[in-house]
Design an enzyme around this catalytic site. Structure first.
Site, PDB file in Angstrom:
ATOM      1  N   TYR A  36      66.667  77.156 -59.179  1.00 41.90           N
ATOM      2  CA  TYR A  36      67.446  76.419 -60.452  1.00 41.90           C
ATOM      3  C   TYR A  36      66.247  76.225 -61.478  1.00 41.90           C
ATOM      4  CZ  TYR A  36      71.673  76.166 -57.626  1.00 41.90           C
ATOM      5  OH  TYR A  36      72.957  76.731 -56.970  1.00 41.90           O
ATOM      6  N   ASN A  82      79.879  80.732 -63.632  1.00 45.74           N
ATOM      7  CA  ASN A  82      79.673  82.233 -63.638  1.00 45.74           C
ATOM      8  C   ASN A  82      81.200  82.943 -63.214  1.00 45.74           C
ATOM      9  OD1 ASN A  82      79.169  84.882 -63.243  1.00 45.74           O
ATOM     10  ND2 ASN A  82      78.169  84.293 -61.369  1.00 45.74           N
ATOM     11  N   CYS A 126      74.739  84.926 -58.870  1.00 43.58           N
ATOM     12  CA  CYS A 126      74.638  83.547 -58.715  1.00 43.58           C
ATOM     13  C   CYS A 126      74.306  83.278 -57.136  1.00 43.58           C
ATOM     14  CB  CYS A 126      75.686  82.863 -59.302  1.00 43.58           C
ATOM     15  SG  CYS A 126      77.334  83.007 -58.753  1.00 43.58           S
ATOM     16  N   HIS A 127      74.771  84.175 -56.184  1.00 39.38           N
ATOM     17  CA  HIS A 127      74.418  83.654 -54.761  1.00 39.38           C
ATOM     18  C   HIS A 127      72.784  83.931 -54.292  1.00 39.38           C
ATOM     19  CE1 HIS A 127      74.958  88.100 -55.062  1.00 39.38           C
ATOM     20  NE2 HIS A 127      74.069  88.405 -54.146  1.00 39.38           N
ATOM     21  N   GLU A 173      72.390  91.741 -48.132  1.00 41.11           N
ATOM     22  CA  GLU A 173      71.134  92.124 -49.163  1.00 41.11           C
ATOM     23  C   GLU A 173      69.986  92.078 -48.338  1.00 41.11           C
ATOM     24  OE1 GLU A 173      71.025  90.076 -52.986  1.00 41.11           O
ATOM     25  OE2 GLU A 173      73.129  90.518 -53.389  1.00 41.11           O
TER      26      GLU A 173
END
Length: 171
Positions: free
Chosen positions: A107, A131, A139-140, A166
């Site tokens: 963040y 979001n 945002c993950h 991912e």
């Protein structure tokens, strides 16, 4: 002129996704995405009176999402609907869009990228939590300073699944 909102649902490894969009002459497939929500999402969209159901309007978007979940797509070419969020939120969301597939950031790093002070980290977290485009606006990929998974409107289990997906497809 009022824009008719379009919606459909598609199955995914995260559960049924609710896609909401509006017609756009510049979007591939003709629809700009306004919202992508997962079941039980904090602040997720719900179908409103007057919205038109149209699976056809989301053919291109759905195909990109399927390719992402299969691991053959690492970046989306989806046009987002304009006019969503405050100026600050849009700056944060643009920073989210720049986080590379398969990586994470904190963040504080997002705050630095948009030129905000370290004191703005909480505001950055709030903007990330607002979001409306889960999965496609990543945002993950934002984690706590300690490396812990923190805050995800779709639930931490889904955040972990997206990060695992991912990292698996990068290998």
């Amino acid at each position: 002129m009022t824009t008719t909102m379009l919606h459909t649902t598609i199955d995914s490894p995260l559960g049924e996704l609710l896609l909401v969009g509006e017609e756009s002459p510049t979007a591939r497939g003709g629809t700009a995405l306004a919202s992508l929500s997962v079941p039980g999402q904090k602040g997720g969209a719900t179908v409103q009176d007057g919205w038109a159901e149209s699976a056809e309007a989301f053919t291109v978007i759905a195909a990109e999402l399927r390719a992402y979940f299969e691991g053959s797509l690492t970046g989306f070419g989806i046009e987002y609907a304009e006019g969503r969020g405050t100026d600050f939120q849009r700056r944060v969301w643009k920073a989210l869009d720049a986080i590379p597939y398969g990586t994470t950031t904190g963040y504080g790093e997002i705050a630095a990228r948009i030129g905000a002070s370290r004191a703005a980290v909480r505001a950055v977290g709030t903007a990330i939590g607002a979001n409306p485009l889960l999965v496609v606006r990543p945002c993950h990929r934002v984690i706590g300073a300690s490396g812990a998974l923190t805050g995800y409107a779709g639930g931490l289990d889904r955040k972990r699944r997206l990060l695992d997906l991912e990292s698996h497809h990068l290998a």
